[in-house]
Design an enzyme around this catalytic site. Structure first.
Site, PDB file in Angstrom:
ATOM      1  N   GLU A   1     -25.911  18.582   0.687  1.00 57.83           N
ATOM      2  CA  GLU A   1     -27.254  18.934   1.466  1.00 57.83           C
ATOM      3  C   GLU A   1     -27.494  20.625   1.489  1.00 57.83           C
ATOM      4  O   GLU A   1     -26.349  20.750   0.463  1.00 57.83           O
ATOM      5  CB  GLU A   1     -27.052  19.178   2.935  1.00 57.83           C
ATOM      6  CG  GLU A   1     -25.505  18.894   3.941  1.00 57.83           C
ATOM      7  CD  GLU A   1     -25.841  19.343   5.429  1.00 57.83           C
ATOM      8  OE1 GLU A   1     -26.697  18.944   6.198  1.00 57.83           O
ATOM      9  OE2 GLU A   1     -24.736  18.736   6.462  1.00 57.83           O
TER      10      GLU A   1
ATOM     11  N   LYS B   1     -21.045  19.527  14.423  1.00 56.44           N
ATOM     12  CA  LYS B   1     -22.132  20.945  14.209  1.00 56.44           C
ATOM     13  C   LYS B   1     -20.912  22.506  14.562  1.00 56.44           C
ATOM     14  O   LYS B   1     -20.810  21.858  15.639  1.00 56.44           O
ATOM     15  CB  LYS B   1     -23.091  20.991  14.993  1.00 56.44           C
ATOM     16  CG  LYS B   1     -24.386  21.693  14.349  1.00 56.44           C
ATOM     17  CD  LYS B   1     -26.082  21.344  15.018  1.00 56.44           C
ATOM     18  CE  LYS B   1     -27.121  21.722  14.327  1.00 56.44           C
ATOM     19  NZ  LYS B   1     -27.064  22.178  13.363  1.00 56.44           N
TER      20      LYS B   1
ATOM     21  N   ARG C   1     -24.749  14.584  19.857  1.00 60.32           N
ATOM     22  CA  ARG C   1     -24.397  15.516  18.622  1.00 60.32           C
ATOM     23  C   ARG C   1     -23.097  16.441  18.969  1.00 60.32           C
ATOM     24  O   ARG C   1     -22.022  16.261  17.618  1.00 60.32           O
ATOM     25  CB  ARG C   1     -25.165  15.941  17.863  1.00 60.32           C
ATOM     26  CG  ARG C   1     -24.714  16.167  15.766  1.00 60.32           C
ATOM     27  CD  ARG C   1     -25.821  16.035  15.204  1.00 60.32           C
ATOM     28  NE  ARG C   1     -26.522  17.901  16.036  1.00 60.32           N
ATOM     29  CZ  ARG C   1     -27.954  17.965  15.449  1.00 60.32           C
ATOM     30  NH1 ARG C   1     -28.313  17.468  14.282  1.00 60.32           N
ATOM     31  NH2 ARG C   1     -28.234  19.101  15.679  1.00 60.32           N
TER      32      ARG C   1
HETATM   33  C1  LIG Z   1     -28.232  21.724  11.761  1.00 59.55           C
HETATM   34  C2  LIG Z   1     -28.107  21.385  10.933  1.00 59.55           C
HETATM   35  C3  LIG Z   1     -28.746  20.145   9.938  1.00 59.55           C
HETATM   36  C4  LIG Z   1     -30.248  19.807  10.190  1.00 59.55           C
HETATM   37  O1  LIG Z   1     -29.904  18.887  11.725  1.00 59.55           O
HETATM   38  P1  LIG Z   1     -31.676  18.973  12.469  1.00 59.55           P
HETATM   39  O2  LIG Z   1     -31.031  18.164  14.203  1.00 59.55           O
HETATM   40  O3  LIG Z   1     -31.950  18.646  12.332  1.00 59.55           O
HETATM   41  O4  LIG Z   1     -32.091  20.019  13.629  1.00 59.55           O
HETATM   42  C5  LIG Z   1     -28.386  19.721   8.843  1.00 59.55           C
HETATM   43  N1  LIG Z   1     -27.473  20.353   8.458  1.00 59.55           N
HETATM   44  C6  LIG Z   1     -26.666  21.306   8.815  1.00 59.55           C
HETATM   45  C7  LIG Z   1     -25.696  21.374   7.777  1.00 59.55           C
HETATM   46  C8  LIG Z   1     -26.540  21.668  10.253  1.00 59.55           C
HETATM   47  O5  LIG Z   1     -25.775  22.283  10.774  1.00 59.55           O
END
Ligand SMILES: *Cc1c(COP(=O)(O)O)cnc(C)c1O
Length: 341
Positions: free
Chosen positions: A220, A184, A82
């Protein structure tokens, strides 16, 4: 290394400086061999790409102690890939995925005294990240980058049980269609700060963001993906190109199907149908699943049948199974647990 003298159960979620961190620099088209350092400070030029144009991406994962006393991480290979996807989207060089895992292992090992004991509920939060480090004044990608990994012990996410939270449908957007919502990157968080501070001031725990294009579909929250449970126990999670692909959510979908025999669906979820669901939860590394009891939408409330006292029964089963797998109480699928040794 001896365990540090820390009151594990009463740790919050705040930065505590640990002994060592990993650093590798990218220059003249190549990453150097990387090293551990005691220096927690980063010194960069005032005109560095990250400072001027926010060229930075990150990851977050946990190291913790299993029931049988091993120190492990959960699926770090997915964090590695990722981060590579995030880097490509921001025109940054990819830090090799095998080296990412090695850097995480080295960092945790060098700070092993900070890994909380089994049963404390606390974990060692690991933060890999990279940024454009040389000066850039015209709008273009930097030529030099730094990749770092640090870690910090964090307390149990739920102190005194996982109480359902109340969230609001936000009037702000988190991510544009065809934008950067699926990576991210710090930039997605900078722009969410005003929305979360506003939501908190209004008495809500989190924001539910809808798709910015039509504002009819669930995306989300600022930092966690949604999972819904239908009245006939099907697991539904929103599908969209602007949702960050949560590793916790992807793992829970596998757990639901393979361990609990539940039907799972990743599809567009219209906000209109949310009131029909039986349970709702937010998934991410920090909490695994945070139950949602209530959603506030401009004067109207959606109250899930699971209520405001505890997690819904299916959410609870998902939570218990995934945390059981993580803690070594339940056998994990091949490759999910990376032992630090
Ligand atoms: C990091 C993140 C998540 C959660 O991801 P995980 O891999 O489960 O920790 C969900 N939404 C956003 C916007 C994120 O930055």
């Amino acid at each position: 290394m001896e365990k540090k003298n820390i009151d594990w159960a009463n740790l919050g979620f705040a930065y505590i400086q640990t002994d060592k961190r990993y650093v590798s620099n990218y220059k003249n088209g190549a990453w150097d061999e990387g090293t551990l350092t005691s220096d927690a400070n980063v010194v960069i030029n005032e005109c560095a790409g990250v400072l001027q144009y926010a060229q930075t991406v990150f990851e977050g994962l946990k190291a913790y102690t299993t029931e049988d006393g091993r120190v492990v991480c959960f699926r770090p290979d997915l964090n590695a890939s990722r981060l590579a996807d995030s880097a490509r989207r921001l025109e940054m060089p990819v830090f090799p995925e095998d080296r990412f895992i090695d850097a995480v292992v080295q960092t945790v090992k060098a700070n092993i005294g900070y890994v909380p004991p089994y049963g404390s509920g606390a974990t060692l939060y690991v933060r890999p990240y990279m940024f454009g480090s040389n000066s850039v004044i015209g709008v273009k990608p930097a030529d030099e980058y730094q990749f770092r990994v640090f870690c910090t012990p964090v307390g149990p996410y739920f102190k005194g049980g996982a109480k359902p939270i109340t969230i609001k449908v936000s009037d702000f957007d988190r991510a544009a269609p065809h934008g950067t919502g699926h990576i991210k990157a710090g930039l997605n968080y900078a722009m969410s700060l005003h929305a979360i501070v506003t939501a908190h001031a209004e008495g809500f725990d989190e924001n539910m963001y809808l798709d910015a294009g039509s504002r009819t579909k669930v995306e989300e929250t600022g930092g966690a993906n949604f999972l819904f449970v239908t009245k006939d126990n099907k697991i539904v999670t929103p599908k969209s190109g602007s949702i960050l692909p949560s590793i916790t959510r992807r793992s829970l979908m596998i757990v639901a199907k393979e361990y609990l025999g539940l039907e799972v669906e990743e599809r567009e979820v219209f906000f209109d149908e949310v009131k029909e669901f039986a349970e709702c939860g937010l998934c991410g590394t920090a909490a695994v699943i945070s139950p949602v009891g209530k959603i506030y939408d401009h004067g109207t409330e959606i109250c899930f049948p699971s209520g405001m006292e505890e997690m819904g029964p299916v959410t609870k089963k998902l939570y218990d199974t995934l945390t059981g797998i993580q803690m070594g109480r339940i056998e994990a699928p091949e490759g999910w647990i990376k032992e630090i040794k």
